[in-house]
Design a protein around this motif. Structure first.
Motif, mmCIF file in Angstrom:
data_model
loop_
_atom_site.group_PDB
_atom_site.id
_atom_site.type_symbol
_atom_site.label_atom_id
_atom_site.label_comp_id
_atom_site.label_asym_id
_atom_site.label_seq_id
_atom_site.Cartn_x
_atom_site.Cartn_y
_atom_site.Cartn_z
ATOM 1 N N ILE A 1 -73.589 7.483 -13.893
ATOM 2 C CA ILE A 1 -74.314 8.459 -13.081
ATOM 3 C C ILE A 1 -73.372 9.621 -12.776
ATOM 4 N N SER A 2 -73.928 10.772 -12.459
ATOM 5 C CA SER A 2 -73.098 11.958 -12.249
ATOM 6 C C SER A 2 -72.219 11.787 -11.014
ATOM 7 N N GLU A 3 -71.105 12.484 -11.005
ATOM 8 C CA GLU A 3 -70.208 12.441 -9.857
ATOM 9 C C GLU A 3 -70.900 12.969 -8.608
ATOM 10 N N ARG A 4 -71.760 13.955 -8.786
ATOM 11 C CA ARG A 4 -72.487 14.512 -7.635
ATOM 12 C C ARG A 4 -73.462 13.472 -7.051
ATOM 13 N N ASP A 5 -74.215 12.796 -7.923
ATOM 14 C CA ASP A 5 -75.126 11.764 -7.439
ATOM 15 C C ASP A 5 -74.361 10.617 -6.775
ATOM 16 N N PHE A 6 -73.227 10.265 -7.358
ATOM 17 C CA PHE A 6 -72.409 9.192 -6.797
ATOM 18 C C PHE A 6 -71.937 9.552 -5.393
ATOM 19 N N GLN A 7 -71.518 10.802 -5.201
ATOM 20 C CA GLN A 7 -71.062 11.225 -3.885
ATOM 21 C C GLN A 7 -72.210 11.244 -2.876
ATOM 22 N N LYS A 8 -73.411 11.615 -3.329
ATOM 23 C CA LYS A 8 -74.586 11.589 -2.442
ATOM 24 C C LYS A 8 -74.865 10.171 -1.943
ATOM 25 N N ILE A 9 -74.751 9.206 -2.842
ATOM 26 C CA ILE A 9 -74.964 7.816 -2.444
ATOM 27 C C ILE A 9 -73.936 7.405 -1.393
ATOM 28 N N GLN A 10 -72.679 7.725 -1.656
ATOM 29 C CA GLN A 10 -71.628 7.367 -0.706
ATOM 30 C C GLN A 10 -71.879 8.003 0.660
ATOM 31 N N ASN A 11 -72.316 9.263 0.663
ATOM 32 C CA ASN A 11 -72.575 9.948 1.932
ATOM 33 C C ASN A 11 -73.706 9.265 2.706
ATOM 34 N N LYS A 12 -74.763 8.886 2.005
ATOM 35 C CA LYS A 12 -75.889 8.214 2.668
ATOM 36 C C LYS A 12 -75.461 6.878 3.249
ATOM 37 N N LEU A 13 -74.632 6.145 2.512
ATOM 38 C CA LEU A 13 -74.185 4.847 3.000
ATOM 39 C C LEU A 13 -73.240 4.991 4.188
ATOM 40 N N GLU A 14 -72.397 6.032 4.162
ATOM 41 C CA GLU A 14 -71.554 6.318 5.318
ATOM 42 C C GLU A 14 -72.419 6.567 6.549
ATOM 43 N N ASN A 15 -73.454 7.359 6.373
ATOM 44 C CA ASN A 15 -74.336 7.681 7.491
ATOM 45 C C ASN A 15 -75.040 6.430 8.019
ATOM 46 N N GLN A 16 -75.515 5.575 7.103
ATOM 47 C CA GLN A 16 -76.158 4.332 7.526
ATOM 48 C C GLN A 16 -75.183 3.433 8.273
ATOM 49 N N PHE A 17 -73.945 3.414 7.818
ATOM 50 C CA PHE A 17 -72.922 2.586 8.461
ATOM 51 C C PHE A 17 -72.686 3.044 9.897
ATOM 52 N N VAL A 18 -72.605 4.351 10.100
ATOM 53 C CA VAL A 18 -72.427 4.886 11.453
ATOM 54 C C VAL A 18 -73.625 4.532 12.325
ATOM 55 N N ASN A 19 -74.825 4.765 11.812
ATOM 56 C CA ASN A 19 -76.034 4.537 12.607
ATOM 57 C C ASN A 19 -76.271 3.062 12.912
ATOM 58 N N SER A 20 -75.777 2.176 12.043
ATOM 59 C CA SER A 20 -76.028 0.748 12.245
ATOM 60 C C SER A 20 -75.376 0.232 13.526
ATOM 61 N N ASN A 21 -74.390 0.955 14.031
ATOM 62 C CA ASN A 21 -73.702 0.537 15.254
ATOM 63 C C ASN A 21 -73.770 1.615 16.329
ATOM 64 N N ALA A 22 -74.932 2.246 16.426
ATOM 65 C CA ALA A 22 -75.095 3.377 17.347
ATOM 66 C C ALA A 22 -75.448 2.949 18.761
#
Length: 443
Positions: free
Chosen positions: A360-381
């Motif tokens: 997959i493209s590097e750009r798409d890969f970074q988008k996935i990582q960003n979304k997962l980072e955001n979910q990780f933060v919100n999971s313990n909000a």
């Protein structure tokens, strides 16, 4: 210049999220086997008490009798009936009268009960949960009452809701011998046939302190809280150790085909489901990234291909049904117009093939990582979410500190890993092809 600013921003966000997610906790065991986790957060005058039991829909009643499904979910309701010191039907009244709220939930792998109170009512929350664990009243009146409650829940939440039975349809075909093939809510004829003695035996087997974790999170004083935990829980007798020996599923080597008829829908659905590893396995994390890539939002690959570009589907996506022993990875589409279910599966397979043959493209890969980072933060909000995470990471993953470092697993995954895992699990000969159909099409 814009790209440099973009990646600098991402790096800053990664650093901030890592700092923000550090959750301090203390854990220890009582002599009776109860595992206790404490998390102090004095930012708000609230406290949550949560007890997670290592029992779920996969644990059948009647000495693992296949004709006794749904017991854990039934107990989710039954243990609100009352105790030796709480009058029948008064449990939730006590909570609300003291400014709190409470609830419970059952999955195939666990059952959880919790209360949220103003922090000056911590002792009340502990007393309530110790009452539930120590001496609930399990009698015929409560059993008969809760049977009707569960029947109504099944009718309102599953039988009469469109597409709500798809998990049942997937599980009963994807799993042949493991109890994941059973409905979490159970079969009503099984609950009707169960005796009072069977329910009592089930409680004795699974609801002891040695099969539970108690989490207390919020505005607490640690030494005081430890004293209260000892006061209400240390004298509860330990139960026998729960030993599970579920049968292993044989690998799927040829496609499975099945049909399921839902009287609540007008539009059919095509579903392709794959048996995958349990959620603690690294490959399961990779599959979650693939799910985000394929199915998270209207710019995701499946939605863009089938809905926007091809205009073949009203909806399309991927669902990762995460479970402890095995998971289920489901790809689906709802056809638009005269497009067949087969044609939707063919188009879904095109996107899967791309992941299997190209990085997959590097750009798409970074988008996935960003979304997962955001979910990780919100999971313990909130303290409630933190308590839930601490309980599940300890009991289900065997590593409480995943609350702080689970994101590192995602960060360690590469584009090559995504390609490798897609080839390993998402093979056409290793799946269930399910036609999810309106009732009137049944022949």
């Amino acid at each position: 210049m814009k790209n440099n600013i973009y990646f600098l921003t991402i790096l800053l966000l990664l650093g901030l999220s890592a700092t923000a997610q550090k959750v301090a906790f203390e854990e220890y065991d009582l002599e009776n086997g109860l595992h206790v986790i404490l998390h102090q957060d004095n930012t708000a005058p609230l406290v949550t008490t949560q007890v997670l039991y290592n029992v779920g829909g996969k644990d059948l009643g009647g000495d693992n009798n296949p004709e006794r499904t749904g017991f854990a979910h039934f107990f989710e309701h039954l243990l609100f009936e009352g105790t030796k010191n709480i009058e029948r039907g008064k449990f939730m009244e006590i909570v609300s009268a003291n400014g709190g709220n409470n609830n419970a939930g059952t999955a195939l792998d666990y059952t959880v009960y919790y209360e949220v109170f103003p922090s000056n009512n911590l002792e009340l929350g502990l007393w309530l949960e110790s009452e539930r664990m120590l001496h609930p009243i399990i009698n015929q009146i409560g059993v008969d009452t809760q049977r009707e409650v569960v029947k109504e829940e099944k009718r309102s939440s599953y039988d009469n809701q469109p597409y709500r039975q798809f998990v049942f349809a997937i599980s009963e075909n994807l799993f042949k011998v493991h109890p994941y093939k059973n409905k979490n809510i159970g079969e009503m004829e099984h609950l009707n046939a169960a005796t009072l003695d069977e329910f009592k035996a089930y409680f004795k087997k699974y609801y002891g302190p040695n099969n539970a974790v108690l989490v207390i999170a919020g505005n607490i004083d640690i030494p005081t809280t430890k004293n209260l935990v000892a006061k209400y829980f240390k004298d509860i007798p330990s139960g026998e150790k729960v030993v599970r020996n579920f049968p292993k599923e044989e690998p799927i080597t040829e496609p499975i085909t099945a049909k399921f008829y839902d009287p609540n829908i007008k539009i059919p659905a095509a579903m392709a489901a794959y048996r995958i590893p349990g959620f603690a396995e690294r490959d399961s994390y990779v599959l979650q990234m693939i799910s985000t890539y394929l199915s998270d939002g209207k710019t995701s690959k499946l939605y863009k291909r089938l809905v926007n570009d091809k205009k073949m589907a009203l909806q399309a996506g991927a669902i990762n049904i995460a479970q402890k022993d095995y998971g289920a990875y489901v790809l689906f589409g709802l056809p638009l117009g005269d497009n067949s279910l087969e044609s939707l599966v063919a188009e879904i397979d095109v996107e899967i093939k791309k992941i299997q043959t190209e990085l997959i493209s590097e750009r798409d890969f970074q988008k996935i990582q960003n979304k997962l980072e955001n979910q990780f933060v919100n999971s313990n909000a909130s303290v409630e979410r933190i308590a839930g995470s601490l309980a599940q990471y300890y009991m289900l993953y065997g590593n409480t500190n995943l609350i702080n470092n689970e994101i590192e697993i995602y960060r360690s995954i590469t584009r090559e890993d995504i390609k490798t895992v897609a080839n390993k699990y998402l093979k056409p000969n290793q799946r269930l092809l399910l036609d999810y159909l309106p009732k009137e099409t049944e022949q």
